[in-house]
Design a protein around this motif. Structure first.
Motif, PDB file in Angstrom:
ATOM      1  N   PHE A 179       0.848  -1.195   0.000  1.00 47.36           N
ATOM      2  CA  PHE A 179       0.000   0.000   0.000  1.00 47.36           C
ATOM      3  C   PHE A 179       0.882   1.243   0.000  1.00 47.36           C
ATOM      4  CE2 PHE A 179      -3.092   3.059   1.291  1.00 47.36           C
ATOM      5  CZ  PHE A 179      -4.333   2.519   1.028  1.00 47.36           C
ATOM      6  N   TRP A 180       1.887   1.256   0.876  1.00 53.48           N
ATOM      7  CA  TRP A 180       2.829   2.384   0.929  1.00 53.48           C
ATOM      8  C   TRP A 180       3.550   2.536  -0.404  1.00 53.48           C
ATOM      9  CZ3 TRP A 180       7.976   2.198   4.173  1.00 53.48           C
ATOM     10  CH2 TRP A 180       8.642   3.441   4.060  1.00 53.48           C
ATOM     11  N   ALA A 181       4.031   1.421  -0.950  1.00 53.94           N
ATOM     12  CA  ALA A 181       4.771   1.460  -2.210  1.00 53.94           C
ATOM     13  C   ALA A 181       3.911   1.979  -3.348  1.00 53.94           C
ATOM     14  CB  ALA A 181       5.310   0.062  -2.540  1.00 53.94           C
ATOM     15  N   SER A 182       2.646   1.550  -3.413  1.00 52.53           N
ATOM     16  CA  SER A 182       1.786   1.994  -4.515  1.00 52.53           C
ATOM     17  C   SER A 182       1.517   3.488  -4.428  1.00 52.53           C
ATOM     18  CB  SER A 182       0.471   1.211  -4.519  1.00 52.53           C
ATOM     19  OG  SER A 182      -0.305   1.508  -3.374  1.00 52.53           O
ATOM     20  N   GLY A 183       1.346   3.999  -3.208  1.00 51.27           N
ATOM     21  CA  GLY A 183       1.145   5.432  -3.048  1.00 51.27           C
ATOM     22  C   GLY A 183       2.377   6.227  -3.417  1.00 51.27           C
ATOM     23  N   ASN A 184       3.541   5.745  -3.025  1.00 55.43           N
ATOM     24  CA  ASN A 184       4.784   6.447  -3.353  1.00 55.43           C
ATOM     25  C   ASN A 184       5.045   6.418  -4.859  1.00 55.43           C
ATOM     26  OD1 ASN A 184       7.384   7.622  -2.039  1.00 55.43           O
ATOM     27  ND2 ASN A 184       8.116   6.208  -3.608  1.00 55.43           N
ATOM     28  N   ARG A 185       4.749   5.288  -5.462  1.00 57.38           N
ATOM     29  CA  ARG A 185       5.005   5.119  -6.900  1.00 57.38           C
ATOM     30  C   ARG A 185       4.181   6.084  -7.736  1.00 57.38           C
ATOM     31  NH1 ARG A 185       3.922   0.077  -6.930  1.00 57.38           N
ATOM     32  NH2 ARG A 185       1.827   0.106  -7.848  1.00 57.38           N
ATOM     33  N   SER A 186       2.980   6.360  -7.288  1.00 61.58           N
ATOM     34  CA  SER A 186       2.069   7.176  -8.084  1.00 61.58           C
ATOM     35  C   SER A 186       2.052   8.635  -7.657  1.00 61.58           C
ATOM     36  CB  SER A 186       0.650   6.618  -7.973  1.00 61.58           C
ATOM     37  OG  SER A 186       0.195   6.733  -6.640  1.00 61.58           O
TER      38      SER A 186
END
Length: 463
Positions: A179-186
């Protein structure tokens, strides 16, 4: 080995999470007695440190804050009152996660290599949890998680985590990380985060029922533990001295060949998985390497009737009489213990017999769900004291290599705490082709012997 550049606290956005207390279930409480999990994610990152500090770090912090809004138990504290109190997770506005940023001058390619390296190599990238506190009324307050990002200038990044397993199992933690990674990625806003993930965590302990009345047994273990905490103030022994760690890959082709060998002559035609044969192969190779070293030192115990023990965890989310959603944030693991005689394991068919024993344990866990014949905490302690228990950490089903912060998938994921507890770590292969990676931390002499036995077994079985 590392230079700390910054340290700060990251909280959910102010005012968005109310004060809340969550009870611990009988799945959660046994993990109070276990060491913290230390997981490291390594990424290629061909940029200088200044670029990271000015461009990458601000979004990492923002996306983490937005993530903690939905995964607030990781920003909370575990409250451990004395008897007859019950332990619980408590969050109040402003609770936070300790976050440090560091820089390393180590050779990144060496750090992430599979070949044996000194176990101390990874420890500087592991964050330290803040110290526990004790309130005036005797409640022990345990922080849940700490994070550290280490930059290898123009080479890579390590996102290191130390967290208390009591809050959630590997599935819950990896849900949080993705969840953290997807938010940072986008570069997402909070609304975008929800749409990206489309599976918010379920934070409701009431989904875990207790039809067998197991909570009381675990509370008794808890009361003994919390009353004796701090009595033994002797410094821990340095059990990492002269240890090295290495990663071994059991690819899909090897696994399929070994499955064929195991199923040959199996009248019951039980399902044989890659997990089962990989565990069996590594476990038997470990035992033979230990036995060989003991024999060379004239220190061997050749009692063929003594048992060796293997332990792994089985996810119970879809195996209980009551439904527990896959997005449940908490623990829902059942320990599975395999007992096999020495004579069987070191014999000609040791790997096949070990695989079938592991398969029987999995079948029993699927059949009995939350029921078990003996208290698992006592069962584990009884076997661990023999020195012949091999536990596993992690799982090839967690998808650790799917954690993309925007720099691509990890080039290596490690569990650093196996340096201390003697477990073998497990994860899916980086290539996504269905194999399994196994991490080991062993005394250097035993690692040399293990490599020799591992390769000999591969050759003997035509793998």
């Amino acid at each position: 080995m590392v230079k700390v550049l910054d340290s700060f606290l990251v909280s959910p956005p102010p005012g968005v999470v109310p004060t809340v207390s969550l009870r611990l279930t009988y799945f959660d409480m046994p993990w109070l007695f276990c060491p913290n999990v230390q997981r490291l994610f390594f990424y290629k990152f061909p940029h200088p440190t200044l670029y990271f500090m000015e461009t990458t770090l601000p979004m990492l912090k923002r996306s983490l804050s937005l993530t903690l809004q939905h995964f607030f138990p990781y920003a909370a504290n575990i409250m451990c009152p004395p008897s007859p109190g019950k332990p619980f997770i408590h969050y109040t506005d402003g609770d936070s996660v300790a976050f440090t940023v560091a820089e390393s001058d180590k050779d990144f390619d060496h750090v992430v290599a599979d070949y044996p390296r000194d176990v101390e190599l990874l420890h500087p990238f592991v964050p330290q949890l803040p110290s526990e506190e004790v309130t005036e009324d005797g409640i022990r307050v345990l922080p849940v998680i700490a994070l550290r990002v280490t930059v290898f200038p123009n080479s890579g990044i390590c996102i290191g985590s130390t967290y208390h397993h009591t809050v959630g199992d590997g599935k819950s933690f990896m849900h949080f990380m993705r969840f953290w990674a997807s938010g940072n990625r986008s570069g997402a806003t909070d609304g975008d985060l929800i749409r990206l993930e489309n599976s918010l965590p379920l934070i409701n302990k009431d989904v875990v029922k207790d039809p067998a009345g197991l909570e009381l047994a675990y509370l008794k273990n808890y009361w003994h533990w919390v009353s004796s905490r701090g009595e033994n103030s002797a410094p821990p022994k340095d059990i990492t001295s002269n240890k090295v760690r290495a990663t071994f890959t059991f690819d899909r082709a090897r696994a399929e060949r070994l499955k064929q060998l195991v199923t040959t002559g199996d009248a019951e035609q039980n399902h044989i998985s890659t997990f089962m044969v990989t565990c069996a192969f590594v476990w038997v190779s470990l035992i033979k390497s230990k036995e060989n070293l003991a024999y060379n030192l004239s220190d061997n115990d050749d009692d063929d009737n003594k048992f060796y023990y293997f332990m792994f965890s089985s996810d119970c989310r879809n195996r209980l009489e009551f439904p527990v959603p896959t997005t449940y944030l908490g623990n829902c693991l059942r320990p599975c213990i395999v007992d096999v005689k020495r004579s069987e394991l070191i014999g000609e068919d040791g790997i096949v017999l070990a695989a079938k024993a592991i398969g029987r344990a999995i079948k029993e866990a699927m059949r009995s769900g939350w029921e078990w014949a003996e208290d698992p905490v006592s069962a584990i302690r009884k076997r661990a004291i023999t020195g012949r228990l091999t536990p596993t950490a992690g799982s090839p089903k967690l998808g650790v290599y799917d954690t993309d912060f925007g720099w691509g998938k990890p080039c290596k994921v490690e569990l650093a705490h196996i340096d201390h507890d003697g477990a073998m770590s497990m994860a899916e292969c980086r290539d996504g082709q269905g194999g399994i990676e196994v991490g080991l931390a062993l005394n250097k002499n035993q690692m040399d012997e293990f490599v020799a036995v591992f390769e000999q077994n591969l050759k003997h079985l035509g793998l």
